[in-house]
Write a protein that holds these residues in place. Sequence first.
Motif, mmCIF file in Angstrom:
data_model
loop_
_atom_site.group_PDB
_atom_site.id
_atom_site.type_symbol
_atom_site.label_atom_id
_atom_site.label_comp_id
_atom_site.label_asym_id
_atom_site.label_seq_id
_atom_site.Cartn_x
_atom_site.Cartn_y
_atom_site.Cartn_z
ATOM 1 N N ARG A 117 39.521 73.214 50.507
ATOM 2 C CA ARG A 117 38.531 74.222 50.875
ATOM 3 C C ARG A 117 39.271 75.466 51.313
ATOM 4 O O ARG A 117 40.132 75.410 52.200
ATOM 5 N N THR A 118 38.957 76.604 50.697
ATOM 6 C CA THR A 118 39.605 77.841 51.070
ATOM 7 C C THR A 118 39.091 78.271 52.435
ATOM 8 O O THR A 118 37.910 78.208 52.714
ATOM 9 N N SER A 119 40.028 78.691 53.268
ATOM 10 C CA SER A 119 39.709 79.125 54.619
ATOM 11 C C SER A 119 40.238 80.537 54.818
ATOM 12 O O SER A 119 41.026 81.033 54.035
ATOM 13 N N THR A 120 39.828 81.151 55.888
ATOM 14 C CA THR A 120 40.419 82.404 56.328
ATOM 15 C C THR A 120 41.029 82.135 57.689
ATOM 16 O O THR A 120 40.839 81.065 58.260
ATOM 17 N N THR A 121 41.734 83.117 58.221
ATOM 18 C CA THR A 121 42.311 82.893 59.546
ATOM 19 C C THR A 121 41.216 82.592 60.553
ATOM 20 O O THR A 121 41.448 81.888 61.524
ATOM 21 N N ASP A 122 40.005 83.087 60.320
ATOM 22 C CA ASP A 122 38.901 82.813 61.240
ATOM 23 C C ASP A 122 38.498 81.342 61.237
ATOM 24 O O ASP A 122 37.960 80.854 62.213
ATOM 25 N N THR A 123 38.745 80.649 60.130
ATOM 26 C CA THR A 123 38.327 79.253 60.047
ATOM 27 C C THR A 123 39.475 78.263 60.204
ATOM 28 O O THR A 123 39.249 77.067 60.226
ATOM 29 N N LEU A 124 40.712 78.771 60.309
ATOM 30 C CA LEU A 124 41.817 77.868 60.620
ATOM 31 C C LEU A 124 41.655 77.394 62.059
ATOM 32 O O LEU A 124 41.141 78.125 62.906
ATOM 33 N N PRO A 125 42.093 76.185 62.357
ATOM 34 C CA PRO A 125 42.009 75.713 63.740
ATOM 35 C C PRO A 125 42.771 76.640 64.681
ATOM 36 O O PRO A 125 43.791 77.224 64.312
ATOM 37 N N GLU A 126 42.294 76.739 65.903
ATOM 38 C CA GLU A 126 42.892 77.633 66.897
ATOM 39 C C GLU A 126 44.383 77.367 67.062
ATOM 40 O O GLU A 126 45.184 78.300 67.187
ATOM 41 N N VAL A 127 44.804 76.116 67.051
ATOM 42 C CA VAL A 127 46.212 75.793 67.274
ATOM 43 C C VAL A 127 47.098 76.386 66.175
ATOM 44 O O VAL A 127 48.212 76.837 66.449
ATOM 45 N N ILE A 128 46.612 76.435 64.951
ATOM 46 C CA ILE A 128 47.393 77.015 63.857
ATOM 47 C C ILE A 128 47.471 78.525 64.008
ATOM 48 O O ILE A 128 48.554 79.106 63.881
ATOM 49 N N THR A 129 46.351 79.179 64.292
ATOM 50 C CA THR A 129 46.405 80.632 64.459
ATOM 51 C C THR A 129 47.248 81.005 65.686
ATOM 52 O O THR A 129 47.965 82.003 65.666
ATOM 53 N N ARG A 130 47.184 80.187 66.735
ATOM 54 C CA ARG A 130 48.024 80.440 67.917
ATOM 55 C C ARG A 130 49.494 80.385 67.529
ATOM 56 O O ARG A 130 50.281 81.260 67.882
ATOM 57 N N TYR A 131 49.878 79.330 66.793
ATOM 58 C CA TYR A 131 51.269 79.204 66.349
ATOM 59 C C TYR A 131 51.665 80.390 65.458
ATOM 60 O O TYR A 131 52.716 81.009 65.663
ATOM 61 N N LEU A 132 50.853 80.683 64.445
ATOM 62 C CA LEU A 132 51.197 81.749 63.501
ATOM 63 C C LEU A 132 51.353 83.089 64.210
ATOM 64 O O LEU A 132 52.322 83.818 63.973
ATOM 65 N N ASN A 133 50.404 83.421 65.073
ATOM 66 C CA ASN A 133 50.485 84.691 65.803
ATOM 67 C C ASN A 133 51.719 84.742 66.698
ATOM 68 O O ASN A 133 52.421 85.752 66.745
ATOM 69 N N ALA A 134 51.997 83.649 67.400
ATOM 70 C CA ALA A 134 53.164 83.609 68.288
ATOM 71 C C ALA A 134 54.460 83.681 67.481
ATOM 72 O O ALA A 134 55.402 84.384 67.864
ATOM 73 N N HIS A 135 54.513 82.975 66.375
ATOM 74 C CA HIS A 135 55.711 82.994 65.528
ATOM 75 C C HIS A 135 55.964 84.405 65.001
ATOM 76 O O HIS A 135 57.093 84.879 65.005
ATOM 77 N N HIS A 136 54.913 85.078 64.572
ATOM 78 C CA HIS A 136 55.047 86.429 64.012
ATOM 79 C C HIS A 136 55.512 87.427 65.064
ATOM 80 O O HIS A 136 56.188 88.397 64.734
#
Length: 119
Positions: free
Chosen positions: A7-26
């Motif tokens: 299922r295609t997702s956007t950053t809005d639909t990724l789980p919070e833990v993944i967006t937290r990691y991605l944002n922190a990593h960036h």
Amino acid sequence: MHENQPRTSTTDTLPEVITRYLNAHHTHDTATAMTAFTRDATVIDDGNTYDGTEEIKAWLDRTATEFTYTIHLTDAQQTDATRYIATHHLEGNFPGGTIDLRYQFTLSDDLVERLVIEP
């Protein structure tokens, strides 16, 4: 939709833990990125395996300073109940200069248990 189809997702639909990691990593925020992982998590990047919080923290610290690059999300998919793929396009001063990488996350108890990064 067939159950096994991604299922295609956007950053809005990724789980919070993944967006937290991605944002922190960036933003090279290792402390926040580490809060996304289980204690016994595994990361596989560039053919190397990092097991547990000490090895993952050392990997994050190294990758934050090794190269300068821009990164942006080009696709996000949920492949099953606990697995997600976030594809990023990177441009920078690393060998080759550009690459598309798939960040393949496996979650356990709302934390990242496994992350595999590969083209």
